[in-house]
Design a protein around this motif. Sequence first.
Motif, PDB file in Angstrom:
ATOM      1  N   LEU A   1       0.837  -1.203   0.000  1.00 12.66           N
ATOM      2  CA  LEU A   1       0.000   0.000   0.000  1.00 12.66           C
ATOM      3  C   LEU A   1       0.874   1.255   0.000  1.00 12.66           C
ATOM      4  O   LEU A   1       0.536   2.246  -0.659  1.00 12.66           O
ATOM      5  N   THR A   2       1.997   1.212   0.690  1.00 10.28           N
ATOM      6  CA  THR A   2       2.936   2.334   0.687  1.00 10.28           C
ATOM      7  C   THR A   2       3.452   2.599  -0.720  1.00 10.28           C
ATOM      8  O   THR A   2       3.461   3.734  -1.188  1.00 10.28           O
ATOM      9  N   VAL A   3       3.869   1.535  -1.401  1.00 14.17           N
ATOM     10  CA  VAL A   3       4.372   1.681  -2.771  1.00 14.17           C
ATOM     11  C   VAL A   3       3.259   2.160  -3.698  1.00 14.17           C
ATOM     12  O   VAL A   3       3.483   3.008  -4.567  1.00 14.17           O
ATOM     13  N   SER A   4       2.056   1.648  -3.514  1.00 18.28           N
ATOM     14  CA  SER A   4       0.923   2.068  -4.341  1.00 18.28           C
ATOM     15  C   SER A   4       0.670   3.559  -4.184  1.00 18.28           C
ATOM     16  O   SER A   4       0.517   4.280  -5.177  1.00 18.28           O
ATOM     17  N   ASN A   5       0.615   4.037  -2.941  1.00 17.13           N
ATOM     18  CA  ASN A   5       0.375   5.467  -2.714  1.00 17.13           C
ATOM     19  C   ASN A   5       1.512   6.314  -3.273  1.00 17.13           C
ATOM     20  O   ASN A   5       1.266   7.383  -3.840  1.00 17.13           O
ATOM     21  N   LEU A   6       2.740   5.843  -3.137  1.00 21.92           N
ATOM     22  CA  LEU A   6       3.884   6.591  -3.662  1.00 21.92           C
ATOM     23  C   LEU A   6       3.792   6.722  -5.185  1.00 21.92           C
ATOM     24  O   LEU A   6       3.907   7.817  -5.739  1.00 21.92           O
TER      25      LEU A   6
END
Length: 145
Positions: A61-66
Amino acid sequence: MAAPTTGSTIEHHPDLVEMRARYEKAGSTPTAQLVEGLTFLTGLYIAISPWVVGFNGSTTLTVSNLIVGLAFAVLALGFGSAYERTHLLGWTAPLLGVWVIISQWVINDAPSTAQIVVNNVIAGGVAALCGLAVMGLAAMGKRKS
């Protein structure tokens, strides 16, 4: 005499110069500049939100938001620098906003906390509204001339 091409590309549109001028005029209004700035800031916030809110244990989810946040910010830069050429990309902005909203439930790598849910719903909602506003600018550019 050469036969006209039957391609459906915009380069062969008879009113290309006029259309670009209308979209440039619509993109240079104070409202358009406000929307572009808010869209850019929203993209940057979405990109850094995992570290602001603390997406502990949710690396996907962190990578997706980034990635989505950076894509949104780059899209906003395109609207700000060459709106007459990028207005057709306006439909992607609301889709990115919707993805930010639903991604926490689609990506199941860690349990979503209330902070993550509230952050993504608000940021995604603002992103989707910015995208709709950009689409409205394009419609306004078509009507006002």
